[in-house]
Scaffold this active site. Structure first.
Site, short mmCIF file in Angstrom:
data_model
loop_
_atom_site.label_atom_id
_atom_site.label_comp_id
_atom_site.label_asym_id
_atom_site.label_seq_id
_atom_site.Cartn_x
_atom_site.Cartn_y
_atom_site.Cartn_z
N TYR A 94 0.83 -1.21 0.00
CA TYR A 94 0.00 0.00 0.00
C TYR A 94 0.86 1.26 0.00
CZ TYR A 94 -4.09 -2.83 0.59
OH TYR A 94 -5.08 -3.74 0.37
N LYS B 84 2.51 -14.43 5.31
CA LYS B 84 2.88 -15.39 4.26
C LYS B 84 4.41 -15.48 4.24
CE LYS B 84 1.79 -18.02 0.71
NZ LYS B 84 1.09 -19.31 0.84
N ASP C 136 -2.80 -18.19 3.86
CA ASP C 136 -3.75 -19.01 3.10
C ASP C 136 -4.44 -20.02 4.03
OD1 ASP C 136 -1.25 -20.18 3.34
OD2 ASP C 136 -1.17 -20.99 1.30
N ASP D 2 -6.63 -6.55 4.53
CA ASP D 2 -7.68 -6.10 3.62
C ASP D 2 -8.53 -7.31 3.17
OD1 ASP D 2 -9.18 -4.54 1.92
OD2 ASP D 2 -7.52 -3.92 0.65
#
Ligand SMILES: NC(=O)C1=CN([C@@H]2O[C@H](COP(=O)(O)OP(=O)(O)OC[C@H]3O[C@@H](n4cnc5c(N)ncnc54)[C@H](OP(=O)(O)O)[C@@H]3O)[C@@H](O)[C@H]2O)C=CC1
Ligand SMILES: O=C(O)CCC(=O)C(=O)O
Ligand SMILES: [Mg+2]
Length: 418
Positions: free
Chosen positions: A161, A231, A284, A308
């Site tokens: 971002y 992740k 995930d 998000d």
């Protein structure tokens, strides 16, 4: 400070920040608000009406918000000769400390960068706090929606971002690719001739200030766990570092002790003596965990993009983004906003659910220390949903519900304040 287009209410006073960072809230605080693009025109007036009704009822007229409109997005461009992001809007929110905003449009693939993200970055609102809870009666795609009760702490100032991106085929993209291949020994850019490039900054300082807030919240609310979502198996030095720094902070600042050699660790809530588990889950896997085993998760600290995605996914479990509130926080300034966007196809139709923005106002009232008014908003929401008087998003999933417009739903809520 004098403003060009912002009208300062004559009846209100400024909120101030005390030395210990607590708020000094007058009985008539001036609260800046941005109406927002798209459905902002529908939901923002309803949010103000419901909030005013809750405050009036809770305090018998002794307290009252003095709303002050400030401008961003399309409305600002009209007023400020094409300026979508007027400097005085930022100044006003910083000066008045606590504000609330409707959603703002961001074009996809080109055009200007997100005004929502710019507001967060310009004011260093580094925490995006998004609670996800189920209200009895709300239609949900899961069997036991009551088991979903989590609060997301999304890092709000870093990650992709930051907007450091170079378009494929530009001299800037070529320069970065040349640097990577020529000077850094990178051989794995698959198609370097026509390749866009994005940069993902993630820092120790940015991570630790976010995780610190999340752990403090876990302690203050006496909750059982904090989960770092990342992740880090793939993005080792950004997402993996976020996880490592999160654990390091838990150990060094909160005395967490590794469980069975770590990395999970356990700490004592200093207020209640109860155990808090600090754990991590890869992003995930987390998306399936929250669906299958939601009761095992409580407070979540994660990076900007994961947060998000997770916000909308979790909102769906408890009825959708029509009812998903949020807050953007720095150590001083707070800007409350719904999780959803401008839903342009419904703009101006008095149709959508104003619940997300109203529950964002409920968070704002608690932030002001006006818990009685906040409780009335929750009671009103439960009452209107319990009576099955709901907007289209819930009505289409419920049996025997009565369809209400956005403004009618607000009026139903006010009725249920008692
Ligand atoms: N913080 C912000 O200001 C945000 C701004 N945006 C911006 O908003 C614009 C539109 O984004 P988009 O991807 O369409 O996402 P939106 O969140 O605006 O809308 C997606 C869908 O969510 C449902 N929805 C959204 N709000 C409500 C509501 N209040 N009540 C009931 N249902 C609702 C609708 O579903 P259905 O069609 O099923 O009825 C809608 O079509 C983009 O420019 C985006 O950048 C996006 C997110 C946050
Ligand atoms: O800024 C935008 O347009 C989208 C932001 C967003 O999706 C969010 O903050 O959840
Ligand atoms: Mg989003």
């Amino acid at each position: 400070m004098a403003y060009q287009h912002i009208q300062i209410p004559t009846s209100g006073e400024k909120i101030k920040v005390n030395q210990d960072m607590s708020l000094d809230v007058p009985d008539h605080p001036i609260i800046p608000f941005i109406e927002g693009d798209g459905i902002g025109v529908d939901i923002t007036p309803v949010m103000k009406d419901v909030t005013d009704a809750a405050v009036a009822k809770a305090y018998g007229g002794r307290k009252k918000i003095a709303w002050m409109e400030v401008y961003c997005g399309e409305k600002a461009a009209d007023k400020y000769e094409g300026d979508w992001f007027p400097a005085e809007t930022l100044e006003a929110i910083k000066e008045y400390i606590v504000g609330i905003k409707g959603p703002l449009t961001t074009p996809v693939g080109g055009g200007f960068r997100s005004l929502n993200v710019a507001l967060r970055q310009e004011m260093d609102l580094y925490v995006c706090q998004r609670p996800v809870r189920w209200f009895t009666g709300v239609p949900s795609p899961v069997k036991e929606p009551d088991k979903t009760n989590m609060v997301i702490f999304r890092e709000n100032s870093e990650d992709i971002y930051a907007g450091i991106e170079y378009k494929a085929g530009t001299p800037e993209a070529s320069k970065v690719i040349d640097f990577l291949t020529g000077e850094m020994g990178v051989t794995k850019i698959r198609f370097p001739e026509n390749c866009g490039i994005g940069i993902k900054p993630v820092s120790e300082e940015g991570t630790k200030r976010l995780v610190r807030k999340a752990i403090q919240y876990t302690i203050d609310q006496d909750l059982p766990s904090l989960t770092l979502v990342h992740k880090g198996n793939i993005m080792k030095f950004t997402e993996g570092a976020f996880c490592d720094w999160g654990y390091e902070l838990a150990r060094e600042e909160f005395g967490a002790q590794p469980i069975d050699g770590g990395p999970w660790c356990s700490m004592k809530n200093p207020n209640t003596g109860k155990e808090i588990i600090v754990k991590d889950v890869i992003a995930d896997a987390m998306l399936q965990q929250v669906l299958l085993r939601p009761a095992e998760y409580s407070v979540i600290a994660t990076l900007n993009l994961n947060g998000d995605y997770l916000s909308d996914a979790l909102a769906a479990q408890v009825g959708g983004i029509g009812i998903a509130p949020g807050a953007n926080l720095s150590d001083e300034v707070a800007l409350f906003e719904a999780t959803h966007g401008t839903a342009p196809k419904y703009a101006g139709q008095d149709k959508v659910n104003p619940g997300s923005l109203i529950l964002s106002a409920e968070m704002m009232l608690r932030h002001l220390g006006w818990g009685e008014a906040a409780d009335l908003i929750v009671k009103a929401m439960e009452g209107a949903i319990g009576a099955k008087t709901v907007t289209y998003d819930f009505e289409r999933l419920m049996d025997d519900a009565e369809l209400k417009s956005c403004s009618e739903f607000g009026a139903e809520m006010i009725k249920h304040m008692g």
